[in-house]
Design an enzyme around this catalytic site. Structure first.
Site, PDB file in Angstrom:
ATOM      1  N   ASP A 152       0.826  -1.208   0.000  1.00 46.58           N
ATOM      2  CA  ASP A 152       0.000   0.000   0.000  1.00 46.58           C
ATOM      3  C   ASP A 152       0.862   1.260   0.000  1.00 46.58           C
ATOM      4  OD1 ASP A 152      -2.683  -0.750  -0.108  1.00 46.58           O
ATOM      5  OD2 ASP A 152      -2.771  -1.198   2.021  1.00 46.58           O
ATOM      6  N   VAL A 153       1.854   1.288   0.867  1.00 46.71           N
ATOM      7  CA  VAL A 153       2.693   2.481   0.999  1.00 46.71           C
ATOM      8  C   VAL A 153       3.442   2.770  -0.298  1.00 46.71           C
ATOM      9  CG1 VAL A 153       4.685   3.464   2.186  1.00 46.71           C
ATOM     10  CG2 VAL A 153       2.919   2.287   3.498  1.00 46.71           C
TER      11      VAL A 153
END
Length: 399
Positions: free
Chosen positions: A182-183
């Site tokens: 996600d990051v």
């Protein structure tokens, strides 16, 4: 530690004046928009009042006092204003179109095609707003046979291959300890948006930025992915070992663990000298890094018991004197107690609606347009009246 003081004027940021309309939730999109906000952009976070806003307001440790701020939400939502808006209604859709008309960037992470039923998809909005940068984040992207499938960090790590490389050789495949897919997806989205803005500034054209969680994860297979593509050999899990360098891993010490990252033959010789194993440097199995790769297990059979005789601090001190990279494996209490973290401003204190909160700092350091921490993560809808009372729905972030 950086302490935010909202009563003081803030210097203009690199993205000062940029208007961002954020329809994303959870982590990838909010990570992207928090970075943009830290750099000076005015970010309006649109949240669904029917669901209580961003999903992460229900995840992790709550700050208490009936607050909708949780530890998970706090990590990616500072420097934003929250607008509670139901875009499933015609009124909500009209409001969003007005907001988009005054925005530079719109970012969303609905399923591909999910906003078309509201007339808020890229194809529809771009007809009237050709200069709009429209960033779409999804699990598998806007095209492809899997475009309809939902995307979550764990699923991306599994589908994209990183779990097959993570963990002990004989153990189960493991995800990374935080939502790194996600990051990294959020960071790629930020890069794509900045590139699209550069093109718009030069050519006057907006465009859609299509970012997929799985694409982002596959892209950071880096050397292991490239090695497979050129050799056809499927890599295996090596625990904390490195696929191309030996010794380069964690070792058990007398009182814990230590990291040794021996990058060349000279460093290896100096490590052996400290351990009283200098004769190994002449052993053809270990004299060069390619040889050590071939005989990794045999070398570790010798190094492991030798390193276990020394305390972590003693090994690190000895390696620093010998210019051999070495370091500790720190727990988070140790990390945040270090003077290095304090010197780099990697923690931030801000006053939120639920009291003082401590956040992770932004690692970007700009000498002319520094990062600023202007707004704490907001409660859902905290700025609705402020935003909607403006003729153009965007107030200056420093007013």
């Amino acid at each position: 530690m950086v302490v935010s003081n909202p009563t003081l004027p803030f210097p203009p940021g690199a993205l000062d004046g940029l208007k961002v309309l954020d329809l994303s939730r959870i982590l990838a999109g909010p990570t992207c928009t928090q970075i943009l906000g830290d750099l000076g952009a005015d970010v309006i976070k649109v949240e669904n009042p029917k669901t209580g806003g961003d999903d992460t307001r229900q995840w992790g440790q709550s700050l208490g006092n009936d607050s909708d701020l949780t530890s998970y939400f706090l990590c990616a939502n500072r420097n934003k204003r929250s607008l509670a808006l139901d875009i499933s209604t015609s009124e909500g859709q009209e409001t969003l179109r007005k907001l988009a008309a005054h925005a530079d960037v719109l970012i969303e992470n609905f399923k591909p095609g999910g906003l078309a039923k509201y007339g808020l998809d890229y194809e529809t909005l771009s007809q009237d707003l050709p200069q709009l940068i429209y960033c779409s984040i999804s699990g598998f992207g806007q095209i492809g046979p899997n475009r309809e499938k939902p995307g979550y960090d764990l699923m991306a790590q599994g589908y994209g291959g990183i779990m097959s490389l993570t963990g002990e050789p004989e153990g189960d495949p493991m995800k990374v300890g935080v939502g790194i897919a996600d990051v990294m997806c959020g960071m790629n989205a930020c890069i794509g948006i900045l590139a699209a803005l550069r093109h718009r500034d030069l050519k006057g054209q907006g465009q859609q930025v299509d970012i997929a969680l799985v694409d982002s994860q596959i892209s950071w297979l880096i050397n292991e992915g490239t090695a497979y593509l050129n050799s056809g050999q499927v890599p295996v899990r090596r625990g904390n070992g490195h696929p191309a360098i030996v010794p380069y891993q964690t070792y058990q010490s007398a009182d814990g663990h230590v990291i040794l990252a021996v990058g060349n033959d000279g460093q290896f010789a100096r490590l052996l000298e400290y351990l009283g194993l200098s004769g190994l440097g002449h052993d053809p199995r270990f004299a060069t890094n390619p040889a050590r790769l071939t005989h990794r297990d045999a070398l570790n059979d010798i190094l492991i018991p030798a390193i276990r005789q020394h305390d972590t601090a003693d090994i690190i001190k000895a390696m620093e004197l010998r210019k051999v990279p070495a370091g500790p494996v720190q727990t988070l209490d140790q990390v945040f107690a270090t003077d290095q973290v304090q010197a780099r401003g990697m923690t931030v204190e801000m006053d939120s609606s639920a009291g003082e909160v401590r956040l992770l700092g932004n690692p970007i350091n700009l000498s002319k347009t520094p990062i600023t921490y202007r707004r704490p993560p907001p409660s859902c809808g905290a700025h609705s009246e402020e935003i909607l009372s403006s003729p153009i729905f965007f107030d200056d972030v420093n007013d």
